[in-house]
Scaffold this active site. Sequence first.
Site, PDB file in Angstrom:
ATOM      1  N   VAL A   8       9.270  51.987  24.525  1.00  0.00           N
ATOM      2  CA  VAL A   8       8.170  52.932  24.664  1.00  0.00           C
ATOM      3  C   VAL A   8       7.339  52.805  23.400  1.00  0.00           C
ATOM      4  O   VAL A   8       7.817  52.349  22.364  1.00  0.00           O
ATOM      5  CB  VAL A   8       8.642  54.391  24.874  1.00  0.00           C
ATOM      6  CG1 VAL A   8       9.294  54.564  26.239  1.00  0.00           C
ATOM      7  CG2 VAL A   8       9.582  54.832  23.775  1.00  0.00           C
ATOM      8  N   SER A   9       6.079  53.216  23.483  1.00  0.00           N
ATOM      9  CA  SER A   9       5.175  53.017  22.354  1.00  0.00           C
ATOM     10  C   SER A   9       5.243  54.116  21.307  1.00  0.00           C
ATOM     11  O   SER A   9       5.012  53.871  20.135  1.00  0.00           O
ATOM     12  CB  SER A   9       3.735  52.893  22.858  1.00  0.00           C
ATOM     13  OG  SER A   9       3.622  51.777  23.698  1.00  0.00           O
ATOM     14  N   THR A  10       5.539  55.350  21.725  1.00  0.00           N
ATOM     15  CA  THR A  10       5.518  56.464  20.779  1.00  0.00           C
ATOM     16  C   THR A  10       6.787  57.292  20.879  1.00  0.00           C
ATOM     17  O   THR A  10       7.510  57.239  21.877  1.00  0.00           O
ATOM     18  CB  THR A  10       4.318  57.402  21.040  1.00  0.00           C
ATOM     19  OG1 THR A  10       4.506  58.041  22.310  1.00  0.00           O
ATOM     20  CG2 THR A  10       2.999  56.636  21.040  1.00  0.00           C
TER      21      THR A  10
END
Length: 182
Positions: A8-10
């Site tokens: 996931v990015s964040t």
Amino acid sequence: MIYGYARVSTKKQDPGYQLDRLRKAGCDHIVREKKSGKDTKSRPEFLRLLASLQPGDTLLATVSDRVARDPLDLVLILREVESAGAQLRLLDEPYIDTTFDFADVIAYFRGWVARVQRLRILENTSNGRAMAKARGVKFGRKPKLSPRQRAQVMERKAKGEPYARIARSYGVSESTILRVRP
């Protein structure tokens, strides 16, 4: 070995769906990462996973944009997996499977679509910020001191009052008082 990769990015995003799919697919080991997918080189866990692949291993992910957002990166990753004698399969995109002869062509096309999506997200975000600014929306933290309090702080500083005392009276740090300038 069957390896899973969930990204996931964040920190606010939840990899739960990916982890569930990878567990159900029978992964022996799952690597998780909270990093942007735009640059493979900035994902140390993924790079370690690629380096550890042995002949006969399988690398699973849910979709191509979890592996790479750039089409060239995706094709290079496919090549690296193949050169290790391993396979790459995407659970929600079964047409990307290194056992298939045209996997690199399909991966490049899918990677290109992911890149276009990412650029569209960036453009939409930028446009949304510009519209919000035009409406007077303020970004960033709310100031710790009101304009009136800032004026009072300036007066007290001018009179030579210690910064620590001023800070205590407003419930802020000395550095906040130090930053108050005309």
